[in-house]
Enzyme design. Structure first.
Site, PDB file in Angstrom:
ATOM      1  N   LYS A 283       0.248  -1.116   0.334  1.00 52.51           N
ATOM      2  CA  LYS A 283      -0.282  -0.386  -0.341  1.00 52.51           C
ATOM      3  C   LYS A 283       1.120   0.926  -0.036  1.00 52.51           C
ATOM      4  CE  LYS A 283      -4.487   1.762   1.910  1.00 52.51           C
ATOM      5  NZ  LYS A 283      -4.875   1.315   3.361  1.00 52.51           N
ATOM      6  N   GLU A 368     -18.396  -5.438  11.670  1.00 50.26           N
ATOM      7  CA  GLU A 368     -19.341  -4.200  12.220  1.00 50.26           C
ATOM      8  C   GLU A 368     -20.488  -5.711  13.745  1.00 50.26           C
ATOM      9  OE1 GLU A 368     -17.559  -2.087   9.736  1.00 50.26           O
ATOM     10  OE2 GLU A 368     -18.646  -3.837   9.497  1.00 50.26           O
ATOM     11  N   ARG A 396     -24.858  -1.841   9.376  1.00 48.94           N
ATOM     12  CA  ARG A 396     -24.362  -2.908   8.637  1.00 48.94           C
ATOM     13  C   ARG A 396     -24.813  -3.805   9.818  1.00 48.94           C
ATOM     14  NH1 ARG A 396     -20.303  -3.286   4.261  1.00 48.94           N
ATOM     15  NH2 ARG A 396     -19.582  -5.302   5.504  1.00 48.94           N
TER      16      ARG A 396
END
Length: 604
Positions: A283, A368, A396
Site C-alpha cells: 500500500k 461490525e 451493517r
C-alpha cells in the site's frame, strides 16, 4: 513513450509490451500523486494496485468481462484506464467523478460500492445470472485482505466453493485496511506469503531450472500448469483455507510484477472453476511517505508532495480526536471501560487508548456485526464497552444493535463517528440515517452533542446509564459553541440538534436582524426528548443533519400533534445524497442558514 492522454484505454493495453506497461505504471503513479496532492482523496490504496489494475485490463475484456472492486476506494487507476482521464480533475467534486465505482458513470463500473466485504456476494449473484442465461464472460471480484475479515465475504466463499462457480477472485493482500489488519486470517495469509519452504522451492526453480540451455525455459513454462499442486503440498502444514473451501488457490503472486500477474490471470481463465489469485502488494507503493504511513494516506486532504504534510491543517481538534480522548480519560478512572472498533482505531481517535490500555482495547477487524455482539458479551459480563464505528458502517449491524443490545438492555455505548453528511465520499459514506434507526429502538438513549462540552457530558452520562446509548457526532472540527442570548416570548423558536445547533443560532440572529422575534435552543439529547417550555410561539423550526423521516423532526412533530403551533422541518430529503463539498450540498438542499431563513420568512 506516449503521454497518458494519448492512449485509448483499455484497448491499447492489449498490444503494449511489458516494458511499456512498466513505464505506464510509473506514469500513473506520478499522475495520481500530483492530482491527489491538489484535491485530496484515497492515495495509498490506489498506488498499491497500479500494476494489478493494468494486468486485469490487459487480460480481461472490460466491460464484457466484469471487474468488481470491493470497497471501491482503490479504483482511481481503473477510472484512468477506462476513459475517464479527461474528467479526473473533477474527482470527488460536486457533479464530477465519484471517488468510488458508479454505474451511472461508466459501463466499466458494475457495482456501486463503498463498504467492504461485499464483492464476492455480488459476483456470485452475477455468476448465477450469467450461467442461467448461457453467457460465458469472466467475473473478477477484487477483494482486500482486510475486507476478507468481514463475515459476508466468508458466506460468499462458502457458496462459491460449494457450487464450483466459475469466478476468478483476486485477493489484494497488502496487510492493511485503514488500520493494521487483525485476526487469524491475516496471520494465515502471512504464512502463505512467507513460507520458507515455498519461497526456497520457488526460487530454486526460477533461478536454476529456467537457465538450463535449450530446454530450461520450456520446462519452466510447462511447470507453471502444475505449480499449484506442488505448492499445496509444500503449504499443507499451514492448512490452505481456500482449497479446503473448494476454491483453487493460485499464488502468492508479486502484485507489482505485471508479467507474473498476466500469466497467472491467463492461467486462471482456463480453469473454468472458482479460483482465488493471491496477490501481494504494498500500500502506497512508489511514494515513500505513503509507504511509511499508509493509514495517513488512505484518505488524505491536499498535501505537499515534497514533505507529505497536509496543507491548511486545522488548529482545532476533530470530533473524532475529542471523543477518543474523552473516553480514554474516563477509562483511566473507570477500570470497567473497554473500547471496541472495527479496523479503524486511529481514524476514530483511539490511538492513545490502544497504547495506554492495550488489554482493554479491541480491534475486531472489518466486522461490525461481530463488534456489536462481542460488545454485548462484554457488557453482560460486567464491563462498559464504548463501540467506535462510522455512522454509515454501523448500518451493517442494525439487527445486532436491536437483538443483542437493546432487547437485553445492555450498557453498550455506540460512539457514532462521521454522523450526517460527510462530503466528497458521497452516498455510501453519508451518515444520515442513524437518528432514524436509533430513535426507533426501545431502551436506547440518543445523544446529539454539538460541541466539546456536550460531547464530554454525553460520554460521562452514558457511563452512568444502565442501558444502551448512542452518541452521534459529525466529521470536522470540535470547538465550543457559545450559548444563545435568549429572549422572552419569541414568535419563532429554532431547535437545532447536534451539528445543526450552530446553524440554529445563525438563523435566529438573521431573523432578529430582520425584526423577527426569534430564539434558538440547542438539543444535545433527542431520546428521551426534553424541549423547552413552549409559551405562545407561532412557529417552531427543527434542524437536523439526518433524513427527515424518522429523525429528530418526527419526534418533535409528535410532541405537538394536537397543538396549534406550526412546525417547519429542515433536514435531508428522502433520497441518497450525492458527493460534493458539504457547503455545496447544503446549498442545493436548502440547509444553509440563509436558505432556512428564506423559508421561514416565506411562511411568515
Amino acid at each position: 513513450m506516449k503521454q497518458l492522454n494519448e492512449y485509448n484505454f483499455p484497448e491499447d493495453l492489449k498490444n503494449m509490451s511489458y516494458e511499456e506497461l512498466d513505464s505506464l505504471s510509473e506514469m500513473i503513479r506520478t499522475f495520481l500523486i500530483e492530482k491527489v496532492s491538489e484535491k485530496g482523496g484515497h492515495l495509498a490504496s490506489n498506488l498499491g494496485v497500479v500494476e494489478l489494475t493494468i494486468a486485469l485490463h490487459k487480460v480481461f475484456e472490460s466491460p464484457v468481462d466484469k471487474i468488481i472492486f470491493d470497497v471501491g476506494d482503490q479504483t482511481y487507476d481503473h477510472k484512468l484506464l477506462t476513459g475517464r482521464l479527461n474528467d479526473f480533475d473533477t474527482l470527488r467534486e460536486y457533479n464530477g467523478l465519484s471517488g468510488f465505482p458508479k454505474r451511472r458513470e461508466s459501463e466499466h463500473d458494475h457495482f456501486d460500492t463503498g463498504h467492504s466485504s461485499t464483492s464476492l456476494s455480488f459476483a456470485y449473484g452475477m455468476s448465477k445470472a450469467r450461467d442461467l442465461k448461457g453467457d460465458s464472460y469472466s467475473i473478477v471480484p477484487v477483494i482486500g485482505d482486510g475486507s476478507l475479515t468481514g463475515g459476508e465475504a466468508f458466506e460468499a466463499l462458502n457458496n462459491i466453493g460449494l457450487n464450483k462457480t466459475n469466478i476468478i477472485m483476486v485477493l489484494n493482500d497488502n496487510g492493511i485496511s485503514i488500520s493494521k489488519n487483525v485476526g487469524s486470517l491475516p496471520k494465515h495469509l502471512s504464512k502463505l506469503r512467507t513460507s520458507k519452504n515455498y519461497l526456497s522451492a520457488k526460487s530454486f526453480v526460477k533461478n536454476n531450472l529456467a537457465n538450463i540451455p535449450g530446454v530450461g525455459k520450456a520446462i519452466f513454462n510447462g511447470l507453471r500448469s502444475i505449480k499449484n499442486n506442488i505448492k499445496y503440498q509444500i503449504l499443507k502444514d499451514e492448512g490452505d483455507l481456500f482449497e479446503q473451501l473448494g476454491v483453487t488457490y493460485l499464488g502468492p503472486v508479486d502484485g507489482h510484477n505485471i508479467e507474473d500477474l498476466v500469466t497467472t490471470f491467463e492461467m486462471a481463465k482456463k480453469l473454468n472453476e472458482p479460483v482465488l489469485v493471491h496477490v501481494i502488494t504494498k500500500k502506497g507503493k512508489g511514494y515513500s511517505f505513503a509507504e511509511n504511513d499508509p493509514s495517513k494516506f488512505h484518505g488524505i486532504s491536499p498535501f505537499d508532495i515534497s514533505t507529505g504534510e497536509v496543507l491548511n491543517k486545522s488548529t482545532k481538534p476533530s470530533y473524532s480526536a475529542v471523543a477518543g480522548s474523552m473516553v480514554t480519560s474516563l477509562a483511566e478512572e473507570k477500570n470497567d471501560i473497554v473500547a471496541v472498533t472495527a479496523a479503524m482505531g486511529d481514524a476514530v481517535g483511539l490511538k492513545d487508548f490502544s497504547i495506554k490500555m492495550k488489554n482493554r482495547y479491541f480491534d475486531v477487524g472489518i466486522a461490525e456485526q461481530h463488534a456489536v455482539t462481542f460488545s454485548a458479551g462484554l457488557a453482560q459480563s460486567g464491563l462498559k464497552p464504548y463501540v467506535f464505528i462510522y455512522s454509515s458502517f454501523l448500518q451493517r449491524a442494525y439487527d445486532q444493535i436491536i437483538e443483542d443490545v437493546c432487547l437485553q438492555n445492555l450498557p453498550v455505548t455506540f460512539m457514532v463517528d462521521r454522523a450526517g453528511v460527510v462530503g466528497q465520499d458521497g452516498e455510501t459514506h453519508h451518515g444520515i440515517f442513524d437518528l432514524s434507526y436509533f430513535s426507533s429502538m426501545p431502551n436506547m438513549t440518543v445523544f446529539t452533542p454539538y460541541d466539546e462540552n456536550t460531547l464530554n457530558e454525553a460520554v460521562k452520562c452514558a457511563y452512568e446509564l444502565n442501558g444502551p446509548a448512542a452518541i452521534r457526532y459529525p466529521r470536522g472540527e470540535c470547538g465550543v459553541l457559545e450559548p444563545e442570548e435568549h429572549i422572552d416570548n419569541p414568535d419563532v423558536l429554532i431547535l437545532g440538534c447536534g451539528k445543526m445547533a450552530e446553524k440554529a443560532k445563525e438563523v435566529s440572529m438573521i431573523l432578529r436582524d430582520k425584526g423577527i422575534k426569534a430564539d434558538a435552543e440547542f438539543i444535545s439529547c433527542i431520546k428521551p426528548l426534553t424541549l423547552p417550555e413552549i409559551s405562545g410561539e407561532k412557529i417552531i423550526c427543527t434542524l437536523e443533519d439526518n433524513v427527515l423521516s424518522g429523525g429528530f423532526s418526527d419526534s418533535v412533530n409528535r410532541k405537538f400533534v394536537n397543538s396549534d403551533v406550526t412546525i417547519l422541518n429542515f433536514g435531508w430529503p428522502d433520497r441518497f445524497i450525492e458527493h460534493g463539498k458539504v457547503s455545496e450540498l447544503e446549498e442545493k438542499y436548502g440547509l444553509t442558514a440563509e436558505r432556512i431563513t428564506e423559508k421561514v420568512l416565506e411562511y411568515i
